[in-house]
Design a protein around this motif. Structure first.
Motif, PDB file in Angstrom:
ATOM      1  N   PHE A  18       0.680  -1.217  -0.392  1.00  0.00           N
ATOM      2  CA  PHE A  18       0.121  -0.188  -0.006  1.00  0.00           C
ATOM      3  C   PHE A  18       0.624   1.376  -0.024  1.00  0.00           C
TER       4      PHE A  18
ATOM      5  N   ILE B 184       2.578   1.701  -3.519  1.00  0.00           N
ATOM      6  CA  ILE B 184       0.926   2.367  -4.456  1.00  0.00           C
ATOM      7  C   ILE B 184       0.731   3.820  -4.153  1.00  0.00           C
ATOM      8  N   SER B 185       0.797   3.972  -2.674  1.00  0.00           N
ATOM      9  CA  SER B 185       0.213   5.201  -3.024  1.00  0.00           C
ATOM     10  C   SER B 185       1.109   6.848  -3.191  1.00  0.00           C
ATOM     11  N   ILE B 186       2.288   6.428  -3.133  1.00  0.00           N
ATOM     12  CA  ILE B 186       3.234   6.851  -3.009  1.00  0.00           C
ATOM     13  C   ILE B 186       3.102   6.963  -4.891  1.00  0.00           C
ATOM     14  N   GLY B 187       2.596   5.971  -5.738  1.00  0.00           N
ATOM     15  CA  GLY B 187       2.429   6.352  -6.911  1.00  0.00           C
ATOM     16  C   GLY B 187       0.846   6.589  -7.438  1.00  0.00           C
ATOM     17  N   THR B 188       0.654   6.805  -6.431  1.00  0.00           N
ATOM     18  CA  THR B 188      -0.609   7.464  -6.916  1.00  0.00           C
ATOM     19  C   THR B 188      -0.690   8.763  -7.338  1.00  0.00           C
ATOM     20  N   VAL B 189      -1.206   9.094  -8.362  1.00  0.00           N
ATOM     21  CA  VAL B 189      -1.607  10.581  -9.145  1.00  0.00           C
ATOM     22  C   VAL B 189      -2.707  11.400  -8.913  1.00  0.00           C
TER      23      VAL B 189
ATOM     24  N   SER C 207      -1.000   7.512 -13.679  1.00  0.00           N
ATOM     25  CA  SER C 207      -0.242   7.548 -12.722  1.00  0.00           C
ATOM     26  C   SER C 207       1.348   6.588 -13.052  1.00  0.00           C
ATOM     27  N   ASN C 208       1.898   6.541 -11.761  1.00  0.00           N
ATOM     28  CA  ASN C 208       3.738   6.121 -12.293  1.00  0.00           C
ATOM     29  C   ASN C 208       3.377   4.741 -11.711  1.00  0.00           C
ATOM     30  N   PRO C 209       3.686   3.948 -13.373  1.00  0.00           N
ATOM     31  CA  PRO C 209       3.693   2.897 -13.441  1.00  0.00           C
ATOM     32  C   PRO C 209       4.716   2.144 -13.109  1.00  0.00           C
ATOM     33  N   LEU C 210       6.132   2.825 -12.132  1.00  0.00           N
ATOM     34  CA  LEU C 210       7.090   1.741 -11.448  1.00  0.00           C
ATOM     35  C   LEU C 210       7.095   1.433 -10.467  1.00  0.00           C
TER      36      LEU C 210
ATOM     37  N   HIS D 194       3.925  -0.038  -9.702  1.00  0.00           N
ATOM     38  CA  HIS D 194       3.396  -0.530  -9.686  1.00  0.00           C
ATOM     39  C   HIS D 194       4.106  -2.253 -10.061  1.00  0.00           C
TER      40      HIS D 194
END
Lengths: 118, 200
Positions: free
Chosen positions: A46, A49-54, A70-73, A75
């Motif tokens: 979590f 994934i939270s950090i990657g959410t835009v 959103s940031n794919p890395l 994921h």
């Protein structure tokens, strides 16, 4: 209020993490310990994934007319981590089965007692 | 707004489920709750724009992990008369709740203090969003021809990572087979024999 909406996600993630850690430390049953470890693991997922959410971003699949993704890395990293996680869980559970065969119990206290009487 | 609402609801469900997992002593119910926990987290991954992760979590976390744990429970349950007793975890004697609670509280407080410096949730200008991620989003389609960027990164840009992952899974599989596969002498379980003699 802004500060809350910016960070509530991380706080709940930390709460879940600590619940997992508490389960690992305080419960004597080995299966319960493995479950606690899994809860900890999922809460780390979590966090990533939270950090990657835009805000307002779409899932990272190229589509006509979508500009913000959103940031794919994170994921990708977490996909790998989930599969590795289930492999380590399987290994831990195999160890539990093996301990049951040798000690006839999966309670940590009883294992310690048996170790001291040997 | 509706996104935030769904997010908060799912997070609240997750928190409640995790507390229930800690408090329940019936192992079968705990494992079932863990399956629910994994499924809820898959839903949360969808809300946070990560459908690939959600697929994997639903299939692997909620599916395979739960089945593995149930199999372990079936293999390790005792020879008690009633089925309820089989699945009960025994209350721990060596562990007092206060020391773990203190450790967890201090660690959690330190981590919450750390979130002060994290950029806000969903901030498009956060450092994580502005460096290599932008490169992947702009160039994955022309360079690899795969519209799903996650797949492109996983299989093409970071193919060696995936190779390493395969090595880890293979190692774990071999280790599990060595631990509980095949035939083993039943020498060390003399305790079980003692129990049988007591009964007769």
């Amino acid at each position: 209020m802004d500060f809350f909406t910016d960070h509530y996600n991380y706080w709940v993630v930390i709460f879940l993490m600590m619940v997992g850690l508490y389960t690992v430390i305080s419960r004597g049953n080995l299966i319960k310990k493995v479950i606690g470890l899994n809860i900890f693991q999922v809460s780390v997922f979590f966090l990533y994934i939270s950090i990657g959410t835009v805000e307002g971003g779409a899932a990272p699949i190229i589509t006509e007319g979508v500009e913000l993704y959103s940031n794919p890395l994170p994921h990708v990293l977490i996909l790998t981590a989930i599969v590795v996680g289930v492999a380590t869980t399987a290994l831990a559970l195999a160890l539990v089965v093996r301990i049951k065969e040798s000690y006839d119990t999966i309670e940590e206290d009883e294992i310690h007692e048996l170790d001291h009487t040997l | 707004m509706i996104d935030i609402l769904i997010n908060i609801t799912l997070l609240a469900f997750l928190a409640i489920t995790s507390v229930a997992i800690v408090r329940l002593t019936n192992l079968f119910a705990t494992i079932m709750l863990f399956g629910i926990f994994s499924l809820l987290s898959a839903g949360l991954f969808v809300v946070m724009d990560a459908p690939d992760v959600a697929f994997t979590e639903a299939a692997v976390g909620a599916g395979i992990s739960t089945v593995l744990m149930l199999a372990t429970l079936a293999l390790t349950k005792g020879q008690k008369k009633s089925h309820e007793e089989d699945y009960e975890e025994k209350p721990s004697r060596a562990h007092r709740p206060w020391l773990p609670l203190a450790v967890v509280g201090i660690t959690g407080a330190a981590l919450v203090y750390g979130t002060w410096d994290i950029p806000g949730f969903g901030d498009p200008d956060a450092p994580a969003q502005t460096h290599v991620a932008r490169y992947y989003i702009e160039n994955a389609m022309p360079e690899t021809g795969v519209p799903n960027i996650v797949t492109a990164v996983l299989a093409s840009y970071r193919g060696f990572d995936t190779l390493g992952e395969v090595a880890v899974v293979f190692t774990a599989g071999v280790a599990v087979l060595l631990l509980i596969g095949g035939k083993r002498p039943k020498s060390s379980t003399s305790l079980k024999g003692d129990g049988g003699q007591d009964e007769t």
